[in-house]
Design an enzyme around this catalytic site. Structure first.
Site, PDB file in Angstrom:
ATOM      1  CE1 TYR A   8      -3.566   3.146  -3.440  1.00  0.00           C
ATOM      2  CE2 TYR A   8      -3.788   0.805  -2.940  1.00  0.00           C
ATOM      3  CZ  TYR A   8      -3.098   1.998  -2.831  1.00  0.00           C
ATOM      4  OH  TYR A   8      -1.935   2.038  -2.101  1.00  0.00           O
ATOM      5  CG  ASP A  39       3.918   5.694  -6.571  1.00  0.00           C
ATOM      6  OD1 ASP A  39       4.719   5.241  -5.728  1.00  0.00           O
ATOM      7  OD2 ASP A  39       3.506   5.041  -7.553  1.00  0.00           O
TER       8      ASP A  39
END
EC number: 5.4.99.12
Length: 242
Positions: free
Chosen positions: A107, A51
């Site tokens: 992540y 994003d």
């Protein structure tokens, strides 16, 4: 045509996300533009889309180029066209698909309670959080296979909401003089903003603003308590496993 595997790092603060944008400010826009400048017309496939504001340490790409391009030659000409906000770390000839061949994605999220300089603001999130024990208790709820329909933002082409979280934990460390909590989440794949919604739920639980039962209800798609993802700037696509 030859298929290439590229490993890149990028500063998400300078892009509106990985995917192509109408204003050409996506990471993919920049990479495909650089390839086009070299006479290479190829779509670029990424292991995962990030994003706006999210960074990558080791994003993996696949694309095709004419046979006269060797990996060394292409690296030499492509790397300068991506700099400074995208760094081409490695380039090799490999017949694979960056997204479909990926087995796991890891992540990391960096969070500090007190940011001492504005120059780190795009790279370390700043906000309150509770004890490490509570954070890890919440993170453990997400391991295993779940339907993450209530832990995603709208949008994206994915229709299957089932994902596997292999490991999720948090630890503390010092980064450039800042005490930070580092979240690490490893899964087979993630839905849009899913990692940030998971971390937000864990932070809110650690602050005793929501209960473990509320997290479990959201995991089981009974009720959504956490609807707003934690800020994007602390998140990094850290590694892709093949």
């Amino acid at each position: 045509m030859r298929c290439f595997k590229a490993t890149i790092a990028y500063d998400g603060a300078y892009f509106l996300g990985y995917a192509k944008q109408p204003n050409k400010l996506g990471v993919q826009d920049k990479i495909e533009s650089a390839l086009n400048a070299l006479g290479i017309k190829s779509a670029v496939i990424a292991a995962g889309r990030t994003d706006k504001g999210v960074h990558a340490n080791n994003q993996v790409l696949s694309f095709h180029a004419p046979k006269h391009w060797s990996a060394d030659k292409l690296f030499y000409y492509l790397a300068p066209k991506l700099a400074p906000h995208i760094v081409l770390k490695k380039l090799e000839e490999k017949n694979f698909h960056a997204r479909f061949d990926a087995q796991k994605r890891a992540y990391r999220y960096l969070l500090t309670k007190n940011l001492k300089t504005p120059f780190l603001a795009p790279y370390i999130a700043c906000g309150d959080y509770g004890s490490l024990d509570l954070l890890n208790t919440a993170l453990k709820q997400f391991t295993g296979k779940h339907d993450f329909s209530l832990f995603k933002k709208e949008g994206g082409a994915t229709t299957n909401p089932n994902r596997i979280i292999f490991n999720a934990f948090a630890y503390t460390t010092f980064i450039m003089g800042h005490e930070c909590v580092v979240f690490k989440i490893i899964g087979d794949a993630f839905l849009r903003s899913s990692v940030r919604l998971i971390i937000q739920a864990c932070v809110q639980y650690s602050l005793e603003k929501i209960t473990l039962a509320e997290i479990q209800m959201q995991i089981h798609n009974l009720k959504a308590t956490i609807r707003t993802p934690i800020m994007a700037n602390g998140l990094y696509l850290h590694r892709v496993y093949y």
